[in-house]
Design a protein around this motif. Structure first.
Motif, short mmCIF file in Angstrom:
data_model
loop_
_atom_site.label_atom_id
_atom_site.label_comp_id
_atom_site.label_asym_id
_atom_site.label_seq_id
_atom_site.Cartn_x
_atom_site.Cartn_y
_atom_site.Cartn_z
N PRO A 100 -7.70 4.05 16.01
CA PRO A 100 -8.11 3.81 14.62
C PRO A 100 -7.43 4.75 13.63
O PRO A 100 -7.15 4.37 12.49
N MET A 101 -7.13 5.98 14.07
CA MET A 101 -6.46 6.90 13.14
C MET A 101 -5.03 6.45 12.87
O MET A 101 -4.51 6.67 11.77
N ILE A 102 -4.39 5.83 13.84
CA ILE A 102 -3.04 5.28 13.62
C ILE A 102 -3.10 4.18 12.57
O ILE A 102 -2.25 4.10 11.67
N ALA A 103 -4.10 3.31 12.68
CA ALA A 103 -4.25 2.24 11.68
C ALA A 103 -4.45 2.81 10.28
O ALA A 103 -3.83 2.36 9.30
N ILE A 104 -5.31 3.84 10.18
CA ILE A 104 -5.53 4.47 8.87
C ILE A 104 -4.24 5.13 8.36
O ILE A 104 -3.90 5.02 7.17
N SER A 105 -3.51 5.78 9.26
CA SER A 105 -2.29 6.48 8.85
C SER A 105 -1.23 5.52 8.35
O SER A 105 -0.59 5.76 7.31
N VAL A 106 -1.02 4.42 9.07
CA VAL A 106 0.01 3.46 8.66
C VAL A 106 -0.37 2.80 7.33
O VAL A 106 0.47 2.64 6.43
N LEU A 107 -1.64 2.44 7.17
CA LEU A 107 -2.08 1.86 5.90
C LEU A 107 -1.92 2.87 4.76
O LEU A 107 -1.54 2.50 3.65
N THR A 108 -2.20 4.14 5.04
CA THR A 108 -2.01 5.16 4.01
C THR A 108 -0.55 5.26 3.59
O THR A 108 -0.24 5.39 2.39
N CYS A 109 0.36 5.19 4.55
CA CYS A 109 1.79 5.23 4.24
C CYS A 109 2.17 4.09 3.30
O CYS A 109 2.86 4.29 2.29
N THR A 112 -9.13 9.48 1.54
CA THR A 112 -7.78 9.36 0.98
C THR A 112 -7.37 7.90 0.89
O THR A 112 -6.82 7.46 -0.14
N LEU A 113 -7.63 7.13 1.94
CA LEU A 113 -7.27 5.71 1.95
C LEU A 113 -8.01 4.96 0.85
O LEU A 113 -7.42 4.16 0.11
N VAL A 114 -9.31 5.22 0.72
CA VAL A 114 -10.11 4.54 -0.32
C VAL A 114 -9.63 4.94 -1.71
O VAL A 114 -9.50 4.09 -2.62
N ALA A 115 -9.37 6.23 -1.91
CA ALA A 115 -8.91 6.69 -3.21
C ALA A 115 -7.57 6.06 -3.58
O ALA A 115 -7.36 5.64 -4.73
N LEU A 116 -6.66 6.00 -2.62
CA LEU A 116 -5.37 5.37 -2.89
C LEU A 116 -5.54 3.91 -3.27
O LEU A 116 -4.86 3.42 -4.18
N TRP A 117 -6.45 3.21 -2.60
CA TRP A 117 -6.67 1.79 -2.90
C TRP A 117 -7.15 1.61 -4.34
O TRP A 117 -6.64 0.77 -5.08
N PHE A 118 -8.11 2.43 -4.77
CA PHE A 118 -8.66 2.27 -6.12
C PHE A 118 -7.67 2.71 -7.19
O PHE A 118 -7.57 2.09 -8.25
N VAL A 119 -6.95 3.79 -6.93
CA VAL A 119 -5.94 4.22 -7.91
C VAL A 119 -4.83 3.19 -8.03
O VAL A 119 -4.36 2.88 -9.13
N TRP A 120 -4.41 2.63 -6.90
CA TRP A 120 -3.39 1.58 -6.93
C TRP A 120 -3.91 0.35 -7.67
O TRP A 120 -3.17 -0.27 -8.44
#
Length: 526
Positions: free
Chosen positions: A141-150, A246-254
């Protein structure tokens, strides 16, 4: 809807590759490079998992994952540009909700060559944790989060640099600042490594860097499996929260940035001037040479596509001052390197005119007058800048005896470059960013061949400027002031002769090739 966007994206890619054999070659090289890099990463991970202990594995996972995220943030957009075929502006007219638009753009990021290679490389990192089953299970699951974050980081930066609330000046300022920061990455990394010297040997430095990065949004996701393997469950949960946040914040800022990009109207900048105020056109001589000189010099001082070339002028000396010190050879010769950049800056100068080049043809300006005007405009900016850099470097390093030699090599190189560009820009036009475009946006129609042209022009400049460069090198190596003066004289004479010859040849070529150049410019994809 997402599947439709992906199919359209790959249909566009297939059509583009079918039309351009050179783009197909570049695409194949890109795939081969990604496969080679992926193979090297997998081999390295396997070796680390076998030969190293848990502490080193944790540090390598966090530092490598952090570098991957930073690469997604800045690397692809600088090397290749953002994907211009599918972006928020192009999809805005279609009946997508904002969520559908974001999912579609995320899907295109994941299914491109960088996305696929990143996913495979991230999945291969599981081999690091095969000795700790719980860590291997948490790594998925951390790999999935990391790739989506990238992907989200890349999309956010692309959206910000493309839109910036619809303001062209904002895009230009952000683009120039980011490029400047990227150029200064070397000195920044040197300073960071210097701070880590106190930690001791390389494993200790990696461990310290991994510990610090593991508590930041950059490396938190990659630190979770290592904490699980070490039995540190509370830090693992905290870092999991940081990664998800971080992932959620990136989604909302984007989402906010994308809404600003797709919903706000472009703002037109207006400026009121006094009647009869002609700017540089009222200062320069009349005639074809003067008019071209004024028009080109206006572009050099106002068009960000030209101004971005000038940011190298102060950054090169600063870069070498940080990396080699003010007593180093590279710092002392930084004016020559600046001259090399400026020498090739106008190799396809007409390309920046775009379809406005039609007005040059309709004005009746001769090819020779056009060549002289453009060369004088470039020299009005480049020559004073090189002299200032050379004098400033000599004053800082207290090497006044080398100043004539450095000036000889630098002025000879840049003047030769103006002469070579007078010919090359009469023969070649290449796709370039339009005025106001983000500096990170892919330019449609760019090919492997057009990218190699700059190296051909650079090679021609170095060959023609060789007499002055060789004399300058010998003068600096032997600390000979008289030979430095000879190098300066040789640089001015050789450079002046090449400019005259380039203007004569380039003018004749332009008189014959101008209609064809305009036709090729109009054929470039928009």
């Amino acid at each position: 809807m997402v599947a439709t966007v992906l199919k359209l994206r790959y249909r566009l890619l297939a059509n583009t590759l079918a039309r351009s054999p050179w783009q197909l070659v570049g695409f194949i090289f890109g795939m081969l490079g990604a496969l080679w890099l992926l193979g090297a990463v997998v081999a390295g991970l396997v070796a680390v998992s076998i030969l190293q202990g848990l502490d080193v594995i944790r540090a390598i996972a966090v530092v490598g994952g952090s570098a991957l995220l930073l690469g997604w943030a800045f690397g692809p957009v600088i090397v290749s540009g953002s994907d211009g075929t599918v972006d928020g502006e192009r999809l805005a007219p279609f009946p997508f909700s904002r969520r559908q638009l974001m999912v579609a753009l995320t899907g295109t990021g994941l299914t491109g060559i960088p996305g696929i290679a990143t996913t495979l490389a991230a999945l291969s990192s599981i081999v690091l944790w095969v000795r700790w089953p719980a860590a291997a299970a948490s790594a998925l699951p951390m790999i999935a989060i990391s790739v989506l974050t990238c992907v989200l980081v890349s999309r956010l930066i692309t959206t910000l640099t493309t839109g910036f609330s619809g303001r062209r000046r904002g895009r230009e300022i952000i683009g120039t600042i980011v490029i400047g920061l990227l150029i200064m990455t070397g000195p920044i990394l040197t300073g960071v490594l210097g701070l880590l010297d106190a930690a001791g040997d390389l494993p200790a430095r990696l461990g310290l860097a991994g510990t610090i990065l593991g508590w930041t949004p950059i490396g938190a996701a990659w630190a979770v499996p290592g904490d699980v393997a070490a039995g540190a469950w509370l830090p693992a949960l905290c870092k999991l929260a940081i990664a998800i946040g971080t992932l959620v914040a990136l989604w909302f800022v984007w989402a906010w940035a994308l809404q600003a990009l797709t919903s706000s109207r472009p703002r037109r900048a207006t400026k009121t001037v006094k009647s009869g105020a002609l700017g540089l056109f009222g200062v320069m001589p009349t005639g074809g040479v003067g008019a071209t000189w004024a028009r080109s010099l206006t572009a050099w001082v106002r068009d960000p596509r030209y101004l971005r070339q000038l940011i190298f002028i102060p950054l090169f000396p600063a870069l070498f001052a940080f990396t080699t010190g003010v007593d180093g050879v590279m710092f002392g010769a930084s004016a020559v390197l600046v001259a090399l950049i400026l020498a090739v800056g106008g190799y396809a100068d007409i390309s920046y005119d775009g379809t406005a080049f039609a007005s040059v043809l309709s004005s009746g300006v001769t090819g020779r007058a056009d060549r002289w005007g453009r060369a004088l405009a470039a020299a009005s900016v480049g020559v004073p800048a090189i002299i200032v850099i050379a004098v400033a470097v000599a004053a800082i390093s207290e090497t006044w005896d080398r100043l004539p030699a450095v000036l000889g090599g630098a002025l000879g190189l840049v003047l030769v470059g103006y002469g070579v560009s007078a010919v090359s820009s009469a023969l070649v036009v290449v796709p370039v960013p339009r005025a106001g475009d983000s500096p990170f946006k892919t330019v449609p129609g760019q090919t492997f061949a057009s990218g190699m042209l700059v190296f051909v022009v650079m090679g021609a400049c170095l060959v023609l400027a060789a007499p002055a460069l060789i004399l300058a090198i010998i003068a600096m190596a032997t600390a000979s002031a008289p030979l430095g003066a000879v190098a300066l004289l040789a640089g001015v004479i050789v450079g002046g002769a090449v400019i005259v010859g380039g203007v004569i040849v380039g003018g004749r070529v332009l008189d014959r090739s101008a209609p064809g150049l305009l036709q090729r410019i109009k054929a470039f994809p928009i």
